[in-house]
Write a protein that holds these residues in place. Structure first.
Motif, mmCIF file in Angstrom:
data_model
loop_
_atom_site.group_PDB
_atom_site.id
_atom_site.type_symbol
_atom_site.label_atom_id
_atom_site.label_comp_id
_atom_site.label_asym_id
_atom_site.label_seq_id
_atom_site.Cartn_x
_atom_site.Cartn_y
_atom_site.Cartn_z
ATOM 1 N N GLY A 64 -14.639 -27.410 65.257
ATOM 2 C CA GLY A 64 -14.022 -26.621 64.202
ATOM 3 C C GLY A 64 -13.799 -25.177 64.586
ATOM 4 O O GLY A 64 -13.423 -24.351 63.748
ATOM 5 N N ARG A 65 -14.016 -24.864 65.859
ATOM 6 C CA ARG A 65 -13.901 -23.478 66.309
ATOM 7 C C ARG A 65 -12.441 -23.036 66.427
ATOM 8 O O ARG A 65 -12.140 -21.847 66.313
ATOM 9 N N TYR A 66 -11.529 -23.995 66.653
ATOM 10 C CA TYR A 66 -10.122 -23.636 66.856
ATOM 11 C C TYR A 66 -9.241 -24.131 65.716
ATOM 12 O O TYR A 66 -9.531 -25.141 65.072
ATOM 13 N N MET A 67 -8.145 -23.417 65.504
ATOM 14 C CA MET A 67 -7.156 -23.772 64.494
ATOM 15 C C MET A 67 -5.761 -23.638 65.098
ATOM 16 O O MET A 67 -5.546 -22.856 66.018
ATOM 17 N N LYS A 68 -4.823 -24.413 64.588
ATOM 18 C CA LYS A 68 -3.413 -24.322 64.987
ATOM 19 C C LYS A 68 -3.248 -24.367 66.506
ATOM 20 O O LYS A 68 -2.518 -23.565 67.094
ATOM 21 N N LEU A 69 -3.919 -25.327 67.133
ATOM 22 C CA LEU A 69 -3.874 -25.424 68.591
ATOM 23 C C LEU A 69 -2.479 -25.760 69.114
ATOM 24 O O LEU A 69 -2.080 -25.277 70.172
ATOM 25 N N LYS A 70 -1.760 -26.586 68.397
ATOM 26 C CA LYS A 70 -0.412 -26.932 68.856
ATOM 27 C C LYS A 70 0.484 -25.695 68.877
ATOM 28 O O LYS A 70 1.264 -25.485 69.810
ATOM 29 N N GLU A 71 0.357 -24.853 67.865
ATOM 30 C CA GLU A 71 1.179 -23.644 67.779
ATOM 31 C C GLU A 71 0.893 -22.693 68.939
ATOM 32 O O GLU A 71 1.816 -22.243 69.625
ATOM 33 N N ILE A 72 -0.381 -22.388 69.176
ATOM 34 C CA ILE A 72 -0.713 -21.435 70.237
ATOM 35 C C ILE A 72 -0.453 -22.038 71.614
ATOM 36 O O ILE A 72 -0.056 -21.334 72.549
ATOM 37 N N SER A 73 -0.636 -23.345 71.747
ATOM 38 C CA SER A 73 -0.375 -24.002 73.025
ATOM 39 C C SER A 73 1.098 -23.894 73.404
ATOM 40 O O SER A 73 1.440 -23.504 74.526
ATOM 41 N N HIS A 74 1.977 -24.217 72.475
ATOM 42 C CA HIS A 74 3.412 -24.152 72.757
ATOM 43 C C HIS A 74 3.865 -22.713 72.983
ATOM 44 O O HIS A 74 4.676 -22.441 73.880
ATOM 45 N N ARG A 75 3.344 -21.804 72.197
ATOM 46 C CA ARG A 75 3.733 -20.400 72.352
ATOM 47 C C ARG A 75 3.297 -19.859 73.708
ATOM 48 O O ARG A 75 4.064 -19.191 74.402
ATOM 49 N N PHE A 76 2.064 -20.147 74.085
ATOM 50 C CA PHE A 76 1.543 -19.653 75.359
ATOM 51 C C PHE A 76 2.333 -20.218 76.539
ATOM 52 O O PHE A 76 2.723 -19.490 77.454
ATOM 53 N N LYS A 77 2.588 -21.507 76.501
ATOM 54 C CA LYS A 77 3.280 -22.139 77.629
ATOM 55 C C LYS A 77 4.750 -21.726 77.693
ATOM 56 O O LYS A 77 5.293 -21.528 78.783
ATOM 57 N N ASP A 78 5.382 -21.574 76.533
ATOM 58 C CA ASP A 78 6.790 -21.170 76.522
ATOM 59 C C ASP A 78 6.977 -19.733 76.996
ATOM 60 O O ASP A 78 7.943 -19.428 77.707
ATOM 61 N N LYS A 79 6.066 -18.853 76.596
ATOM 62 C CA LYS A 79 6.232 -17.426 76.862
ATOM 63 C C LYS A 79 5.545 -16.939 78.140
ATOM 64 O O LYS A 79 5.947 -15.917 78.702
ATOM 65 N N LEU A 80 4.509 -17.646 78.598
ATOM 66 C CA LEU A 80 3.756 -17.154 79.755
ATOM 67 C C LEU A 80 3.752 -18.129 80.935
ATOM 68 O O LEU A 80 4.299 -17.829 81.995
ATOM 69 N N SER A 81 3.128 -19.274 80.774
ATOM 70 C CA SER A 81 2.919 -20.140 81.941
ATOM 71 C C SER A 81 4.216 -20.711 82.507
ATOM 72 O O SER A 81 4.389 -20.772 83.733
ATOM 73 N N THR A 82 5.145 -21.124 81.645
ATOM 74 C CA THR A 82 6.395 -21.696 82.151
ATOM 75 C C THR A 82 7.245 -20.672 82.905
ATOM 76 O O THR A 82 7.746 -20.967 84.003
ATOM 77 N N PRO A 83 7.452 -19.445 82.386
ATOM 78 C CA PRO A 83 8.215 -18.449 83.150
ATOM 79 C C PRO A 83 7.558 -18.085 84.484
ATOM 80 O O PRO A 83 8.252 -17.949 85.499
ATOM 81 N N VAL A 84 6.232 -17.929 84.490
ATOM 82 C CA VAL A 84 5.546 -17.592 85.741
ATOM 83 C C VAL A 84 5.659 -18.743 86.731
ATOM 84 O O VAL A 84 5.873 -18.539 87.930
ATOM 85 N N ARG A 85 5.538 -19.953 86.228
ATOM 86 C CA ARG A 85 5.685 -21.131 87.085
ATOM 87 C C ARG A 85 7.071 -21.157 87.727
ATOM 88 O O ARG A 85 7.210 -21.414 88.924
ATOM 89 N N SER A 86 8.101 -20.869 86.943
ATOM 90 C CA SER A 86 9.470 -20.855 87.463
ATOM 91 C C SER A 86 9.642 -19.784 88.531
ATOM 92 O O SER A 86 10.290 -20.014 89.558
ATOM 93 N N ASP A 87 9.059 -18.604 88.299
ATOM 94 C CA ASP A 87 9.153 -17.518 89.278
ATOM 95 C C ASP A 87 8.493 -17.910 90.598
ATOM 96 O O ASP A 87 9.017 -17.626 91.681
ATOM 97 N N ILE A 88 7.340 -18.556 90.516
ATOM 98 C CA ILE A 88 6.619 -18.948 91.730
ATOM 99 C C ILE A 88 7.382 -20.026 92.492
ATOM 100 O O ILE A 88 7.539 -19.955 93.719
#
Length: 232
Positions: free
Chosen positions: A138-162
């Motif tokens: 019960g420690r986390y909430m709205k995991l799908k929202e933060i997961s998609h936001r993080f991957k769309d805005k951070l991990s995916t662009p950095v992955r593409s650059d690399i």
């Protein structure tokens, strides 16, 4: 109930093993920002980024072996700094810098290459972390929202650059993030998993995961029960 495979699939009664493993490194003195950055480590791993090893002999990491590094946070400033490697291009490192500002966490992620771009998002930590829950589920909430936001805005662009820097932008199943590979494998039956496991050591490991097989079997059983073809 189907077992969660990705962090966004966690429920109030069941955590994905990778997140559960990371949370075991935290304690009663851990802050809400600690829990958010711990989640970020898991989200990065799902996208193919793993904590950079000090060992020169690179070996492909595993989701279940994730951990919180001891020196992840400055005791003076409270700023988190960690280095990561993309599993398909381990020679290029990238850096995560998480700066707490009250209940806000500013996440910066960038590759260590010439002409790098720093990708940034601001997270209201208490929107996703409940510091008052006595239960880890019960420690986390709205995991799908933060997961998609993080991957769309951070991990995916950095992955593409690399990948662009390394010149490996061609289409390839192996070049996909780990989370997408798992989603694809979840659509297969056990027989197909056995076949694709023979392709390479990476897919052998992914397909041998007992949790993935259990997910597929339970899903098939639920479908048969829903269609009236299986009676208990």
């Amino acid at each position: 109930m189907l077992e969660p495979i990705l962090a966004e699939d966690c429920t109030y009664t069941k955590l994905v093993p990778s997140l559960e493993r990371v949370l075991n490194d935290l304690n009663e003195n851990s802050t809400h920002h600690d829990y958010m950055v711990a989640l970020v480590i898991v989200l990065l791993a799902e996208a193919g980024f793993y904590l950079s090893s000090t060992n020169n002999n690179y070996s492909r990491p595993k989701l279940r072996s994730l951990h919180v590094p001891k020196d992840w946070k400055s005791q003076e400033t409270g700023v988190y700094e960690m280095y990561f490697q993309l599993e398909t291009v381990p020679d290029i490192k990238c850096k995560l810098v998480a700066c707490p500002l009250g209940d806000t966490l500013i996440l910066n992620f960038f590759p260590l290459i010439d002409g790098k771009i720093t990708y940034t998002i601001t997270v209201q930590t208490l929107k996703y972390v409940n510091p008052y829950s006595s239960d880890l589920c019960g420690r986390y909430m709205k995991l799908k929202e933060i997961s998609h936001r993080f991957k769309d805005k951070l991990s995916t662009p950095v992955r593409s650059d690399i990948l662009h820097e390394a010149g490996v932008m061609g289409p390839s199943l192996q070049a996909l993030p780990t989370e997408l590979k798992l989603r694809i494998l979840r659509l297969l039956d056990v027989c197909s998993l056995t076949r694709i496991a023979q392709c390479c050591s990476e897919f052998h490991e992914l397909c041998s995961d007992a949790q993935l097989k259990r997910y597929i079997i339970l899903e098939r059983l639920e479908c048969r029960m829903a269609n009236g073809r299986l009676k208990l």
